[in-house]
Design an enzyme around this catalytic site. Sequence first.
Site, short mmCIF file in Angstrom:
data_model
loop_
_atom_site.label_atom_id
_atom_site.label_comp_id
_atom_site.label_asym_id
_atom_site.label_seq_id
_atom_site.Cartn_x
_atom_site.Cartn_y
_atom_site.Cartn_z
N TYR A 17 0.86 -1.30 -0.07
CA TYR A 17 -0.13 -0.07 0.04
C TYR A 17 0.84 1.45 -0.07
CZ TYR A 17 -3.32 3.39 1.41
OH TYR A 17 -4.07 4.64 1.29
N GLU A 39 -11.06 4.73 4.70
CA GLU A 39 -10.56 5.85 5.77
C GLU A 39 -11.75 6.06 6.53
OE1 GLU A 39 -7.94 6.72 5.90
OE2 GLU A 39 -7.07 6.54 4.15
N TRP A 47 -5.01 0.80 10.69
CA TRP A 47 -5.00 0.74 9.33
C TRP A 47 -4.58 -0.56 8.92
CZ3 TRP A 47 -7.15 2.88 5.62
CH2 TRP A 47 -6.82 2.83 4.36
#
Length: 185
Positions: A17, A39, A47
Amino acid sequence: MSWYCDIAPGHPFHGPYHDQEYGFPLTDERALFERLCLEIFQAGLSWLIVLKKRPSMVAAFDGFDVDKVAAYGDSEMDRLLSDPGIIRNRRKLAAIVENARRLQALRAREGSFAAWIERHHPLSKEDWVRLFKSSFVFMGGEVVGEFLMSIGYLPGAHRADCPVCLKLVSINPPWIQVGEDFYSK
């Protein structure tokens, strides 16, 4: 200050990512909607949890197709709430569906999500947050800030000495064009 650049290299989820998506400009509606949804899902969580559940969330939300998600009703919400592969927070799930509906309206007025973002650029983070709060639901400073950093509209995704930052400079994301002093820490 802790940098994502410090934890991502070599990590099986963070690494790809960081190296291939974080801070890179996006214009595709589906990709922008997915990133905004991720998000939202991250709020209050790590995350890493989001990245691990991402494939299941893409499948559960029909590839984050805005029109399909906007048409979700009670049966789809029940399906999502019972799916152990995704983040099952009722408020977040409802926000995803509502934001898909708001994106449809925005698309009708503005042409596309990407065009709407570009038309408002440049703004300060505070002004972006106000704009997103008036346009979508479940928007806070972290959700909006991370979303915009993740698509190249706010600086701060990478340290100046990060190899990905050097790649991004060659792509010329929007925040470089407005004279942001990215290299200060």
